[in-house]
Design a protein around this motif. Structure first.
Motif, PDB file in Angstrom:
ATOM      1  N   GLY A   1       1.222  -1.489  -0.062  1.00 48.78           N
ATOM      2  CA  GLY A   1       0.402   0.070  -0.078  1.00 48.78           C
ATOM      3  C   GLY A   1       0.808   1.431   0.071  1.00 48.78           C
ATOM      4  O   GLY A   1       1.849   1.167   0.039  1.00 48.78           O
ATOM      5  N   THR A   2      -0.405   1.887   0.159  1.00 49.22           N
ATOM      6  CA  THR A   2       0.528   4.125   0.288  1.00 49.22           C
ATOM      7  C   THR A   2       1.607   3.658   1.814  1.00 49.22           C
ATOM      8  O   THR A   2       1.537   3.422   2.911  1.00 49.22           O
ATOM      9  N   TRP A   3       2.748   4.848   1.428  1.00 50.12           N
ATOM     10  CA  TRP A   3       3.648   4.836   2.836  1.00 50.12           C
ATOM     11  C   TRP A   3       4.055   5.961   2.384  1.00 50.12           C
ATOM     12  O   TRP A   3       3.988   6.965   1.129  1.00 50.12           O
ATOM     13  N   THR A   4       4.303   6.756   3.213  1.00 49.72           N
ATOM     14  CA  THR A   4       4.364   8.379   3.781  1.00 49.72           C
ATOM     15  C   THR A   4       5.579   7.984   5.064  1.00 49.72           C
ATOM     16  O   THR A   4       6.260   7.209   5.061  1.00 49.72           O
ATOM     17  N   THR A   5       6.552   8.615   4.240  1.00 48.94           N
ATOM     18  CA  THR A   5       7.890   9.719   4.318  1.00 48.94           C
ATOM     19  C   THR A   5       8.642  11.053   4.729  1.00 48.94           C
ATOM     20  O   THR A   5       7.753  11.446   4.717  1.00 48.94           O
ATOM     21  N   LEU A   6      10.146  10.546   5.615  1.00 50.43           N
ATOM     22  CA  LEU A   6       9.765  11.727   5.870  1.00 50.43           C
ATOM     23  C   LEU A   6      11.694  11.596   6.367  1.00 50.43           C
ATOM     24  O   LEU A   6      12.262  11.140   6.636  1.00 50.43           O
ATOM     25  N   GLY A   7      12.423  12.803   6.209  1.00 52.04           N
ATOM     26  CA  GLY A   7      13.575  12.996   5.823  1.00 52.04           C
ATOM     27  C   GLY A   7      14.278  14.225   6.488  1.00 52.04           C
ATOM     28  O   GLY A   7      13.660  14.870   6.419  1.00 52.04           O
ATOM     29  N   ASP A   8      15.600  14.315   7.241  1.00 50.60           N
ATOM     30  CA  ASP A   8      16.108  15.367   7.796  1.00 50.60           C
ATOM     31  C   ASP A   8      15.952  16.299   6.461  1.00 50.60           C
ATOM     32  O   ASP A   8      16.837  16.006   5.464  1.00 50.60           O
ATOM     33  N   LEU A   9      16.196  17.759   6.974  1.00 55.08           N
ATOM     34  CA  LEU A   9      16.747  18.555   5.959  1.00 55.08           C
ATOM     35  C   LEU A   9      18.037  19.712   6.019  1.00 55.08           C
ATOM     36  O   LEU A   9      17.910  20.529   5.539  1.00 55.08           O
ATOM     37  N   GLN A  10      18.849  18.722   6.669  1.00 51.83           N
ATOM     38  CA  GLN A  10      20.566  18.947   6.751  1.00 51.83           C
ATOM     39  C   GLN A  10      21.521  19.193   5.567  1.00 51.83           C
ATOM     40  O   GLN A  10      22.560  20.370   5.809  1.00 51.83           O
ATOM     41  N   GLU A  11      20.665  18.932   4.981  1.00 49.66           N
ATOM     42  CA  GLU A  11      21.165  18.380   3.424  1.00 49.66           C
ATOM     43  C   GLU A  11      22.912  18.401   3.182  1.00 49.66           C
ATOM     44  O   GLU A  11      23.745  18.939   2.745  1.00 49.66           O
ATOM     45  N   SER A  12      22.795  17.323   4.688  1.00 48.56           N
ATOM     46  CA  SER A  12      25.030  17.406   4.275  1.00 48.56           C
ATOM     47  C   SER A  12      25.231  16.346   3.926  1.00 48.56           C
ATOM     48  O   SER A  12      25.158  15.501   3.569  1.00 48.56           O
ATOM     49  N   GLY A  13      26.675  16.269   4.433  1.00 48.10           N
ATOM     50  CA  GLY A  13      27.569  15.620   3.181  1.00 48.10           C
ATOM     51  C   GLY A  13      27.916  14.584   4.791  1.00 48.10           C
ATOM     52  O   GLY A  13      28.845  13.410   4.244  1.00 48.10           O
ATOM     53  N   VAL A  14      27.626  14.656   5.833  1.00 48.28           N
ATOM     54  CA  VAL A  14      28.199  13.356   7.355  1.00 48.28           C
ATOM     55  C   VAL A  14      26.902  12.979   8.149  1.00 48.28           C
ATOM     56  O   VAL A  14      27.486  11.866   8.677  1.00 48.28           O
ATOM     57  N   VAL A  15      25.458  13.494   7.925  1.00 46.09           N
ATOM     58  CA  VAL A  15      24.517  12.541   8.572  1.00 46.09           C
ATOM     59  C   VAL A  15      23.555  12.600   7.468  1.00 46.09           C
ATOM     60  O   VAL A  15      23.515  13.135   6.515  1.00 46.09           O
ATOM     61  N   ASN A  16      22.494  12.180   7.871  1.00 44.39           N
ATOM     62  CA  ASN A  16      21.462  11.957   6.881  1.00 44.39           C
ATOM     63  C   ASN A  16      20.668  10.596   7.613  1.00 44.39           C
ATOM     64  O   ASN A  16      20.781   9.717   8.095  1.00 44.39           O
ATOM     65  N   ALA A  17      18.981  10.757   7.203  1.00 42.88           N
ATOM     66  CA  ALA A  17      18.096   9.916   7.998  1.00 42.88           C
ATOM     67  C   ALA A  17      16.700  10.185   7.412  1.00 42.88           C
ATOM     68  O   ALA A  17      16.541  11.561   6.309  1.00 42.88           O
ATOM     69  N   CYS A  18      16.428   9.298   7.197  1.00 37.60           N
ATOM     70  CA  CYS A  18      15.265   8.893   6.797  1.00 37.60           C
ATOM     71  C   CYS A  18      14.306   7.752   6.989  1.00 37.60           C
ATOM     72  O   CYS A  18      15.002   6.949   7.592  1.00 37.60           O
ATOM     73  N   GLN A  19      12.888   7.834   7.284  1.00 40.41           N
ATOM     74  CA  GLN A  19      11.587   7.400   8.116  1.00 40.41           C
ATOM     75  C   GLN A  19      10.622   6.964   7.139  1.00 40.41           C
ATOM     76  O   GLN A  19      10.462   7.286   6.254  1.00 40.41           O
ATOM     77  N   GLY A  20      10.089   5.521   6.607  1.00 39.65           N
ATOM     78  CA  GLY A  20       9.045   5.707   6.712  1.00 39.65           C
ATOM     79  C   GLY A  20       8.089   4.639   7.227  1.00 39.65           C
ATOM     80  O   GLY A  20       8.332   3.929   8.279  1.00 39.65           O
ATOM     81  N   ILE A  21       6.825   5.140   7.344  1.00 41.96           N
ATOM     82  CA  ILE A  21       5.495   4.455   8.019  1.00 41.96           C
ATOM     83  C   ILE A  21       4.311   4.340   6.802  1.00 41.96           C
ATOM     84  O   ILE A  21       4.236   5.181   5.913  1.00 41.96           O
TER      85      ILE A  21
END
Length: 444
Positions: A266-286
């Motif tokens: 089905g359909t998932w909603t995603t959320l990501g961090d907004l730093q646009e960084s070259g050293v950290v990153n995060a994504c989440q899906g529900i």
């Protein structure tokens, strides 16, 4: 005679008017040129304070005229022979809630900030008022803004050598009153956003001044031009809605039921961090239970309805790993060499291949860790899958061997897809030489 006195009086009046006009011009000119009261001295103090590292153009609007500025500063930059953990600790205030405080230290241990996935996504313990500046690695909250800069040549002022510089800055632009209505809340939000941007720009300016003074040989950090509130509040207190600007980012688009095996269709909603960084990153899906496509569908027990993926390079990786380790949530923690089963306290083992999970465990997840080289830095990756399970208070749920194996396959699918997604962070960071470190059952 009367005409003579009239002419004299007229000339006298004109002279008085001219003198008054000149006085007014003089007062205005001196006021505009900062010569009135304490303003000139306070702004001169601002230019020199904190070893001259503060951004005068960004902070001069805060300087008050009513009283002399109060400066407190110390650190090894100011006194090289001083025994201090800080390169620079400085506070400059002008009364009525107007002040700037900066702290800079050479990091020989972890970054003194929360660094888990939820924190990168702005979902930590105190999300209200959290801002990020796209293109700048760091965050702003009620304590101020922080950034980390690299000093390739090594930072002086500490016994142990280090190449990582941590800078925090808090800017206060007046005393705040409680907001009583929507207009006042919106005005406070605008003021908070302005303070966040000034805080970021101050931290970046101080970091660049230090790395230049210490001949670090590193590229200066770019001064941010905008900030984003990770949780924007809209509407009144009776019908308030929260907007998360990180929803639907392209870098998190790989989280969907078509590309991941073992997750809820089905359909998932995603959320990501907004730093646009070259050293950290995060994504989440529900899995989105409110989506039209998912109407009438209900996940079965242990079916995956939540996914996370995050990466931390360099000192950020060490900080994140140590944070999870303190919770017992890294591979190998509390594992019996004989049985290969976790010995930490969570549930108690049931039949063969079964595990019992208590209702007191918040959000049980199966995490999978890996390590790569990304952008020339050692980088940790953590992905996790969260199953759907309802456990009554005081009760336990039994996770059978079949469902446990399905969670393991889903976690590996998430890791493989995360690392290979064309628009994902690992691809853009050039990650290579990946080694899978192991799973963590985050219900023990």
């Amino acid at each position: 005679m009367r005409r003579l006195w009239a002419r004299v009086w007229l000339r006298y009046t004109a002279l008085v008017v001219l003198v008054m006009a000149l006085v007014a011009v003089f007062v205005i000119a001196n006021r505009d040129s900062d010569e009135g009261g304490h303003l000139a001295a306070n702004r001169a103090q601002l230019r020199k304070a904190c070893d001259g590292t503060l951004p005068y153009a960004d902070l001069k609007r805060l300087v008050r005229d009513g009283r002399a500025g109060e400066l407190s500063q110390h650190g090894t930059m100011l006194e090289p022979d001083q025994e201090s953990r800080s390169l620079l600790d400085c506070e400059l205030s002008w009364g009525d809630g107007y002040s700037v405080t900066v702290h800079a230290e050479a990091l020989v241990s972890d970054i003194p900030e929360d660094m888990e996935t939820k924190d990168l996504l702005g979902k930590g313990s105190d999300v209200e008022g959290t801002h990020v500046a796209p293109g700048t690695t760091g965050q702003y909250d009620r304590r101020g803004a922080w950034v980390v800069a690299e000093c390739v040549g090594g930072l002086r002022g500490r016994v142990r050598p280090t190449t990582d510089l941590y800078v925090s800055a808090r800017v206060s632009d007046g005393e705040r009153k409680a907001a009583d209505n929507r207009a006042e809340r919106e005005e406070q939000a605008r003021a908070e956003k302005a303070a966040a941007l000034t805080g970021f720009r101050t931290a970046v300016h101080v970091a660049n001044a230090i790395t230049e003074a210490q001949d670090c040989g590193s590229d200066p950090l770019k001064a941010p031009t905008r900030v984003l509130d990770t949780h924007e509040h809209h509407g009144g207190s009776q019908a308030e809605r929260i907007v998360e600007p990180g929803r639907g980012l392209r870098k998190c688009g790989w989280i969907n039921a078509r590309s991941l095996s073992g997750v809820m269709p089905g359909t998932w909603t995603t959320l990501g961090d907004l730093q646009e960084s070259g050293v950290v990153n995060a994504c989440q899906g529900i899995w989105d239970s409110e989506a039209e496509q998912n109407d009438g569908e209900q996940p079965e027990d242990w079916q995956v309805t939540g996914v996370e993926a995050a990466s931390w390079a360099g000192i950020f990786g060490r900080t994140a790993y140590n944070s999870y380790e303190r919770e017992g949530h890294v591979p190998g923690w509390g594992v019996s060499q004989d049985r290969g089963k976790p010995t930490g306290g969570g549930g108690t083992a049931g039949g063969k291949g079964e595990d019992r999970i208590s209702s007191y465990v918040d959000d049980p997840q199966l995490a999978l860790w890996a390590r790569s080289v990304c952008g020339g830095r050692e980088t940790y990756h953590r992905v996790s899958v969260e199953p759907s399970i309802l456990i009554e208070d005081g009760d336990t749920a039994t996770l059978g061997a079949k469902d446990r194996a399905a969670l393991s396959r889903a976690a590996r699918s998430v890791l493989d897809r995360y690392l290979s997604a064309e628009e994902g962070w690992p691809k853009s960071a050039g990650c290579r030489d990946t080694k899978v470190l192991g799973e963590v059952e985050e219900w023990h």
